[in-house]
Design a protein around this motif. Sequence first.
Motif, PDB file in Angstrom:
ATOM      1  N   VAL A  54       6.629  10.457 -11.123  1.00 49.58           N
ATOM      2  CA  VAL A  54       6.588  10.835 -12.544  1.00 49.58           C
ATOM      3  C   VAL A  54       6.246   9.635 -13.426  1.00 49.58           C
ATOM      4  N   ASP A  55       6.758   8.460 -13.062  1.00 47.37           N
ATOM      5  CA  ASP A  55       6.462   7.271 -13.854  1.00 47.37           C
ATOM      6  C   ASP A  55       5.027   6.805 -13.652  1.00 47.37           C
ATOM      7  N   GLY A  56       4.536   6.915 -12.430  1.00 46.27           N
ATOM      8  CA  GLY A  56       3.151   6.538 -12.171  1.00 46.27           C
ATOM      9  C   GLY A  56       2.181   7.409 -12.943  1.00 46.27           C
ATOM     10  N   GLU A  57       2.452   8.692 -12.958  1.00 46.92           N
ATOM     11  CA  GLU A  57       1.605   9.624 -13.705  1.00 46.92           C
ATOM     12  C   GLU A  57       1.695   9.373 -15.203  1.00 46.92           C
ATOM     13  N   GLU A  58       2.895   9.070 -15.702  1.00 45.30           N
ATOM     14  CA  GLU A  58       3.080   8.777 -17.123  1.00 45.30           C
ATOM     15  C   GLU A  58       2.362   7.480 -17.504  1.00 45.30           C
ATOM     16  N   GLY A  59       2.427   6.475 -16.623  1.00 49.54           N
ATOM     17  CA  GLY A  59       1.755   5.214 -16.910  1.00 49.54           C
ATOM     18  C   GLY A  59       0.256   5.389 -17.052  1.00 49.54           C
ATOM     19  N   ALA A  60      -0.341   6.177 -16.156  1.00 50.48           N
ATOM     20  CA  ALA A  60      -1.784   6.429 -16.224  1.00 50.48           C
ATOM     21  C   ALA A  60      -2.136   7.249 -17.464  1.00 50.48           C
ATOM     22  N   SER A  72       0.834  -1.206   0.000  1.00 53.65           N
ATOM     23  CA  SER A  72       0.000   0.000   0.000  1.00 53.65           C
ATOM     24  C   SER A  72       0.868   1.255   0.000  1.00 53.65           C
ATOM     25  N   ARG A  73       1.899   1.241   0.848  1.00 55.24           N
ATOM     26  CA  ARG A  73       2.790   2.405   0.897  1.00 55.24           C
ATOM     27  C   ARG A  73       3.551   2.564  -0.413  1.00 55.24           C
ATOM     28  N   ALA A  74       3.996   1.435  -0.972  1.00 57.26           N
ATOM     29  CA  ALA A  74       4.743   1.489  -2.225  1.00 57.26           C
ATOM     30  C   ALA A  74       3.883   2.043  -3.362  1.00 57.26           C
ATOM     31  N   ILE A  75       2.633   1.601  -3.450  1.00 54.44           N
ATOM     32  CA  ILE A  75       1.802   2.066  -4.565  1.00 54.44           C
ATOM     33  C   ILE A  75       1.407   3.528  -4.395  1.00 54.44           C
ATOM     34  N   LYS A  76       1.329   4.004  -3.149  1.00 55.49           N
ATOM     35  CA  LYS A  76       1.062   5.425  -2.930  1.00 55.49           C
ATOM     36  C   LYS A  76       2.246   6.251  -3.424  1.00 55.49           C
ATOM     37  N   LEU A  77       3.458   5.802  -3.108  1.00 53.86           N
ATOM     38  CA  LEU A  77       4.652   6.519  -3.542  1.00 53.86           C
ATOM     39  C   LEU A  77       4.807   6.469  -5.059  1.00 53.86           C
ATOM     40  N   LEU A  78       4.643   5.277  -5.654  1.00 56.21           N
ATOM     41  CA  LEU A  78       4.831   5.134  -7.090  1.00 56.21           C
ATOM     42  C   LEU A  78       3.701   5.779  -7.889  1.00 56.21           C
ATOM     43  N   GLY A  79       2.483   5.684  -7.372  1.00 58.14           N
ATOM     44  CA  GLY A  79       1.352   6.292  -8.074  1.00 58.14           C
ATOM     45  C   GLY A  79       1.456   7.800  -8.169  1.00 58.14           C
ATOM     46  N   SER A  80       2.181   8.380  -7.221  1.00 58.08           N
ATOM     47  CA  SER A  80       2.357   9.835  -7.208  1.00 58.08           C
ATOM     48  C   SER A  80       3.654  10.271  -7.892  1.00 58.08           C
TER      49      SER A  80
END
Length: 301
Positions: A257-263, A247-255
């Motif tokens: 630059v790569d998480g935003e680019e993936g979405a 949960s903590r990892a996905i919060k960090l990654l989702g926020s």
Amino acid sequence: MASLEYSEQGYKEILTSLENSVLSITINRAKYRNTFSGGLFKELVHIFDLADRDDRVRAVVLTSEPTAPAFCSGADISGGWGSLWKEESEKEGEHAHRDSGGILAMTIYRCRKLTIVAVNGHAAGVGMTALQLPFDFRFVWSGAKLTFPFVRRGINPEATSSYLLPRLIGHSRATSLLLTGATVTPDSPYIQSLYHQILPTREEVYPAALAFAIELAENTSQVAIAYSKGLLQHPGDSVEENHLLDSRAIKLLGSSVDGEEGARAFKERRLPKFTGTLSKNSSPWYPWWHRLDVHHRKAKL
């Protein structure tokens, strides 16, 4: 690390090339059946450590020349087992010894980049342990003869293999391989599941592994790979603890630059272009696990 050139490192036991964000390493000891020497050990530890820290590298592929007699025929023990002991283990006792295969295996296992091995020949001993088990993916030639011969040589399995192999293929299969020292081929039910792909000829193994590495290097996030490897290698002690970690990892990654680019790429129906790097975009929380300092000689059991 931008100025680093692998060709300038003075390696003698390995050949290297960096293209398409993939670092290729070729064992260069065909004259000696690609046995595992002290020099090869030092060069592999050095280059995997560099690859881990080099943002240009997204994947690493290890192989040997397909014309060599073996991918790796094991450790060079022509001088007996005693030739492998270091001075401190002779003076301070058995607790001071650090198996070189284990040091290499941990270096590869801890590498935050994708690691792939192309086993394009026969493999024995350390050629099965440190040079295969700590990798993320393993490609192999169908005709390769594979063996963990340790109990037939009067010693125990080394290079963290008794930890890694049961986790990769199951305790029962690992027992069948490690306690018999039998020679098998990749299609054996005891070891088949270890390999991502089994190729019919030696010449096909490295190209298949390289193409696989390039595709992953182009379409995965460097930071997401590192975090995902961390979750696989260091999960929580319970499902609840693992829930807190991912949960903590996905919060960090989702926020990130790569998480935003993936979405954004998903919404726009295109391939993503990930720019995040471990040196710039990793959180101080990573790694979340405790690392034992095995090099400290008081770290003993």
